[in-house]
Structure formats: structure tokens, C-alpha cells
Design a protein around this motif. Structure first.
Motif, mmCIF file in Angstrom:
data_model
loop_
_atom_site.group_PDB
_atom_site.id
_atom_site.type_symbol
_atom_site.label_atom_id
_atom_site.label_comp_id
_atom_site.label_asym_id
_atom_site.label_seq_id
_atom_site.Cartn_x
_atom_site.Cartn_y
_atom_site.Cartn_z
ATOM 1 N N ALA A 97 40.599 -34.216 23.552
ATOM 2 C CA ALA A 97 41.742 -34.617 24.373
ATOM 3 C C ALA A 97 42.476 -35.835 23.811
ATOM 4 N N GLY A 98 41.861 -36.518 22.843
ATOM 5 C CA GLY A 98 42.535 -37.619 22.171
ATOM 6 C C GLY A 98 42.575 -38.941 22.913
ATOM 7 N N HIS A 99 41.735 -39.108 23.929
ATOM 8 C CA HIS A 99 41.707 -40.383 24.643
ATOM 9 C C HIS A 99 41.009 -41.439 23.790
ATOM 10 N N PRO A 100 41.555 -42.655 23.749
ATOM 11 C CA PRO A 100 40.892 -43.718 22.975
ATOM 12 C C PRO A 100 39.592 -44.150 23.652
ATOM 13 N N TRP A 101 38.681 -44.674 22.837
ATOM 14 C CA TRP A 101 37.388 -45.119 23.360
ATOM 15 C C TRP A 101 37.572 -46.129 24.480
#
Length: 129
Positions: free
Chosen positions: A88-92
Motif C-alpha cells: 500500500a506504500g505507507h511510510p513506516w
């Protein structure tokens, strides 16, 4: 295999719960409140799945209930970080925000419930092993 299948059922229930939030009340409420309501409904829904699972395929012992609960919690955390970061490409940093209980994020309560619920329902069923 039953334990893994049960976790996939919980995953589907959690996704439906999140979609319900995103497409209904999440559009009308502040994001934090919508997240908190979603966590509360998630605890109830996941509790129902675990309760029904325990009734159908009872855990053999308290130890087994704890092991399965911790297994489900680990799978949930792994899915959350791996899927939402890589797919989904969410940052850490955004994913870690979900663990900030001090600022009202309730996600850790869901993880705790998933870990504890099998033992809770095992004991509720009157098992003492």
C-alpha cells in the motif's frame, strides 16, 4: 491449518470493518474518532470470530490458547507492517503512529485482544487445563 484459516477469517473481518469505516462514518467524523470507533468495533467483531472458533474447535489447553493468540497477534503485526508498507506504500512512520496510545490511537488494544481473547474464551468455556 485451522488456526491459520481462522486468522484469515479475522483478516477478512478486519478488512470489512476498515472498509465500513472508510466508506461510511469515517467520512463524517474526525479521523481520530473514526479510528477509535473502528478499533472498538474491530475488538467486538474479532471477539465474535474467536468466540465462535473456540466453540467449534475448542483449544485443548490454556497453553494452546495463549500460543494461538500470540501466533495470531504476530501474524496480524507482520501483515500490517509488510502489506501496508510494501503493497500500500505507507511510510513506516505512519504505520508506527497507530501504536501511539498516548495520542488516542487504539490499535495496540486490538493486538492485545487478539493475543488474550483465545485464553479468555477458553476460560469462559470453563476449561481449567
Amino acid at each position: 491449518m485451522r488456526y491459520l484459516a481462522a486468522w484469515f477469517v479475522m483478516l477478512v473481518v478486519a478488512m470489512i470493518n476498515g472498509a465500513l469505516r472508510d466508506f461510511t462514518y469515517g467520512r463524517q467524523l474526525p479521523a481520530l474518532l473514526a479510528n477509535q470507533l473502528s478499533c472498538a468495533s474491530g475488538i467486538i467483531l474479532l471477539g465474535a470470530v474467536i468466540y465462535l472458533y473456540q466453540r467449534r474447535w475448542a483449544f485443548a489447553s490454556a497453553r494452546q490458547a495463549w500460543v494461538i493468540g500470540l501466533f495470531w497477534m504476530a501474524l496480524t503485526m507482520a501483515f500490517e507492517f509488510l502489506f501496508f508498507h510494501y503493497a500500500a506504500g505507507h511510510p513506516w512512520s505512519e504505520l508506527l503512529e497507530n501504536y501511539d496510545i498516548v495520542h488516542g490511537r487504539l490499535w495496540p488494544l486490538i493486538l492485545l485482544w487478539v493475543a488474550v481473547a483465545p485464553y479468555f474464551f477458553f476460560r469462559l468455556a470453563g476449561k481449567r487445563c
